[in-house]
Design a protein around this motif. Structure first.
Motif, PDB file in Angstrom:
ATOM      1  N   ASP A  31      25.090  11.574 -90.169  1.00 57.46           N
ATOM      2  CA  ASP A  31      24.674  10.431 -89.347  1.00 57.46           C
ATOM      3  C   ASP A  31      24.247  10.857 -87.937  1.00 57.46           C
ATOM      4  O   ASP A  31      24.161  10.033 -87.028  1.00 57.46           O
ATOM      5  CB  ASP A  31      25.794   9.396 -89.243  1.00 57.46           C
ATOM      6  CG  ASP A  31      27.064   9.978 -88.610  1.00 57.46           C
ATOM      7  OD1 ASP A  31      27.140  11.215 -88.451  1.00 57.46           O
ATOM      8  OD2 ASP A  31      27.964   9.184 -88.271  1.00 57.46           O
ATOM      9  N   ARG A  33      21.874  12.765 -84.774  1.00 59.80           N
ATOM     10  CA  ARG A  33      20.514  12.687 -84.237  1.00 59.80           C
ATOM     11  C   ARG A  33      20.125  14.085 -83.760  1.00 59.80           C
ATOM     12  O   ARG A  33      20.781  14.657 -82.891  1.00 59.80           O
ATOM     13  CB  ARG A  33      20.440  11.700 -83.057  1.00 59.80           C
ATOM     14  CG  ARG A  33      20.667  10.253 -83.440  1.00 59.80           C
ATOM     15  CD  ARG A  33      20.787   9.381 -82.185  1.00 59.80           C
ATOM     16  NE  ARG A  33      19.593   9.450 -81.374  1.00 59.80           N
ATOM     17  CZ  ARG A  33      18.507   8.696 -81.574  1.00 59.80           C
ATOM     18  NH1 ARG A  33      18.480   7.834 -82.575  1.00 59.80           N
ATOM     19  NH2 ARG A  33      17.455   8.807 -80.790  1.00 59.80           N
ATOM     20  N   PRO A  54      21.330   8.386 -94.696  1.00 65.02           N
ATOM     21  CA  PRO A  54      20.455   7.247 -94.386  1.00 65.02           C
ATOM     22  C   PRO A  54      20.480   6.848 -92.917  1.00 65.02           C
ATOM     23  O   PRO A  54      19.483   6.336 -92.401  1.00 65.02           O
ATOM     24  CB  PRO A  54      21.012   6.124 -95.277  1.00 65.02           C
ATOM     25  CG  PRO A  54      21.728   6.822 -96.380  1.00 65.02           C
ATOM     26  CD  PRO A  54      22.296   8.065 -95.772  1.00 65.02           C
ATOM     27  N   GLN A  55      21.597   7.052 -92.221  1.00 63.18           N
ATOM     28  CA  GLN A  55      21.703   6.654 -90.819  1.00 63.18           C
ATOM     29  C   GLN A  55      21.319   7.779 -89.851  1.00 63.18           C
ATOM     30  O   GLN A  55      21.315   7.567 -88.634  1.00 63.18           O
ATOM     31  CB  GLN A  55      23.139   6.203 -90.514  1.00 63.18           C
ATOM     32  CG  GLN A  55      23.632   5.079 -91.408  1.00 63.18           C
ATOM     33  CD  GLN A  55      22.697   3.867 -91.374  1.00 63.18           C
ATOM     34  OE1 GLN A  55      22.270   3.441 -90.303  1.00 63.18           O
ATOM     35  NE2 GLN A  55      22.378   3.342 -92.549  1.00 63.18           N
ATOM     36  N   GLY A  56      21.018   8.950 -90.365  1.00 64.34           N
ATOM     37  CA  GLY A  56      20.651  10.072 -89.509  1.00 64.34           C
ATOM     38  C   GLY A  56      19.253   9.904 -88.938  1.00 64.34           C
ATOM     39  O   GLY A  56      18.429   9.135 -89.461  1.00 64.34           O
ATOM     40  N   ARG A  57      18.965  10.624 -87.858  1.00 61.40           N
ATOM     41  CA  ARG A  57      17.653  10.558 -87.217  1.00 61.40           C
ATOM     42  C   ARG A  57      17.174  11.970 -86.899  1.00 61.40           C
ATOM     43  O   ARG A  57      17.945  12.831 -86.463  1.00 61.40           O
ATOM     44  CB  ARG A  57      17.708   9.760 -85.904  1.00 61.40           C
ATOM     45  CG  ARG A  57      18.048   8.300 -86.062  1.00 61.40           C
ATOM     46  CD  ARG A  57      16.904   7.527 -86.708  1.00 61.40           C
ATOM     47  NE  ARG A  57      15.708   7.526 -85.867  1.00 61.40           N
ATOM     48  CZ  ARG A  57      14.509   7.076 -86.292  1.00 61.40           C
ATOM     49  NH1 ARG A  57      14.363   6.647 -87.527  1.00 61.40           N
ATOM     50  NH2 ARG A  57      13.482   7.080 -85.469  1.00 61.40           N
ATOM     51  N   SER A  79      11.381   7.085 -92.835  1.00 62.87           N
ATOM     52  CA  SER A  79      11.637   6.236 -91.663  1.00 62.87           C
ATOM     53  C   SER A  79      12.677   6.822 -90.719  1.00 62.87           C
ATOM     54  O   SER A  79      12.861   6.324 -89.608  1.00 62.87           O
ATOM     55  CB  SER A  79      12.084   4.843 -92.120  1.00 62.87           C
ATOM     56  OG  SER A  79      13.298   4.923 -92.862  1.00 62.87           O
ATOM     57  N   ARG A  80      13.360   7.886 -91.134  1.00 64.89           N
ATOM     58  CA  ARG A  80      14.360   8.506 -90.272  1.00 64.89           C
ATOM     59  C   ARG A  80      13.720   9.439 -89.233  1.00 64.89           C
ATOM     60  O   ARG A  80      14.412   9.960 -88.357  1.00 64.89           O
ATOM     61  CB  ARG A  80      15.362   9.312 -91.105  1.00 64.89           C
ATOM     62  CG  ARG A  80      16.183   8.478 -92.086  1.00 64.89           C
ATOM     63  CD  ARG A  80      17.008   9.383 -92.993  1.00 64.89           C
ATOM     64  NE  ARG A  80      16.157  10.234 -93.818  1.00 64.89           N
ATOM     65  CZ  ARG A  80      16.589  11.244 -94.569  1.00 64.89           C
ATOM     66  NH1 ARG A  80      17.884  11.536 -94.576  1.00 64.89           N
ATOM     67  NH2 ARG A  80      15.749  11.977 -95.279  1.00 64.89           N
ATOM     68  N   GLU A  96      13.793   7.764 -77.210  1.00 59.96           N
ATOM     69  CA  GLU A  96      14.662   8.022 -78.368  1.00 59.96           C
ATOM     70  C   GLU A  96      15.581   9.215 -78.125  1.00 59.96           C
ATOM     71  O   GLU A  96      16.728   9.235 -78.572  1.00 59.96           O
ATOM     72  CB  GLU A  96      13.818   8.227 -79.621  1.00 59.96           C
ATOM     73  CG  GLU A  96      13.175   6.945 -80.146  1.00 59.96           C
ATOM     74  CD  GLU A  96      12.889   7.030 -81.634  1.00 59.96           C
ATOM     75  OE1 GLU A  96      13.827   7.321 -82.407  1.00 59.96           O
ATOM     76  OE2 GLU A  96      11.734   6.799 -82.009  1.00 59.96           O
TER      77      GLU A  96
END
Length: 315
Positions: A31, A33, A54-57, A79-80, A96
């Protein structure tokens, strides 16, 4: 999924340098960034992405418009991923990134695709326009700079950024040659340098250091590195990792000294009556890491690659 499995997600037949070492160093959290400040063709970035949940960037940056075009395709497919066209020196200008990062990767220097395309002007092995800009949308090309710089400036650049001992001799030849004809091609400049610097027994082309120096200067590589290191540390969350791959001593020296300055107290001065308290910002995670014999055998570029890693200390 292991790091070895992640290799399958990178373009077949090629892995970026120190691929396994970089992914181990970043210790990617599902998760988290992460910012890849030198996307290139996305080898390291795709490895990070494969470990994110899924929550990672994944935030990617590059100066090179060609690299950004590749990154746009990845961004559209996942989308990540977010991207920013620009130097990693300006990562703190990206909203970001300012939300905080769990890891930053900087893979310094020129990329293999840049070297392989003659039109980019990075390599004297392939004749092309004398450009050398990583970002072809802004700034002077190498040809434009060489057309107007005076002899002393050229010599200083060759000596400072290329550690070229014959810098004055080469600069004098460049200034003399441009009065006869413009220097516009890589082969033209390489031939001129070779004419005043016979190779002798050396296996290194006489123009190697000069081309390195001009490229570093044109792209402000060392200034960007110093600014980018400071920005990365400021944006890292506690326990966040900074990983930097260098390919020559100038870059590695800056990286090593920067990390050391934030992790080790400076030497005490007996002339100062009260010692200044030192609070570390970074913790070094080992020393210089290099490629394995197997990697170097399959990818000669890995021979000069050095990875340094540090972790931000919890507040």
């Amino acid at each position: 999924m292991t790091v070895g499995d992640h290799a399958a997600h990178v373009a077949a037949g090629h892995l970026p340098v120190l691929y396994t070492q970089v992914l181990d160093a970043l210790a990617v959290k599902p998760d988290g960034r992460y910012l890849d400040g030198t996307f290139g063709r996305g080898g390291h970035a795709k490895g990070v992405l494969a470990q994110l949940g899924p929550q990672g960037r994944l935030l990617v940056m590059d100066k090179d418009p060609d690299a950004i075009a590749v990154a746009q395709a990845l961004c559209a497919a996942d989308s990540r991923v977010s991207l920013f066209h620009g130097s990693f020196a300006d990562m703190d200008q990206w909203d970001e990134a300012r939300e905080g990062l769990d890891g930053v990767l900087l893979d310094l220097g020129v990329s293999s695709p840049q070297l392989d395309v003659a039109e980019r002007g990075f390599s004297f092995g392939k004749d092309g326009p004398l450009d050398m800009r990583m970002d072809t949308t802004r700034g002077d090309s190498a040809a434009q700079w060489l057309a107007r710089a005076d002899e002393k400036e050229i010599a200083d650049v060759l000596y400072t950024y290329g550690e070229e001992r014959q810098s004055r001799k080469i600069a004098r030849a460049i200034v003399a040659e441009r009065t006869r004809q413009p220097l516009e091609r890589t082969a033209q400049l390489a031939s001129l340098i070779a004419s005043v610097m016979p190779r002798g027994d050396s296996k290194i082309h006489p123009a190697t250091r000069s081309f390195q120096a001009i490229r570093i200067f044109i792209n402000r590589e060392l200034e960007d590195l110093q600014q980018g290191l400071r920005a990365a540390v400021a944006l890292l969350r506690p326990q966040g990792r900074l990983a930097v791959i260098s390919f020559h001593s100038l870059e590695d020296r800056i990286t090593k000294q920067f990390m050391a300055s934030l992790s080790k107290a400076p030497p005490t001065d007996r002339r100062v009556p009260v010692a200044v308290e030192f609070t570390p910002t970074l913790q070094l995670l080992g020393g210089a890491r290099k490629g394995t014999a197997e990697e170097i055998a399959s990818n000669p570029r890995a021979r000069s690659a050095v990875l340094r890693v540090a972790q931000k200390v919890a507040a």
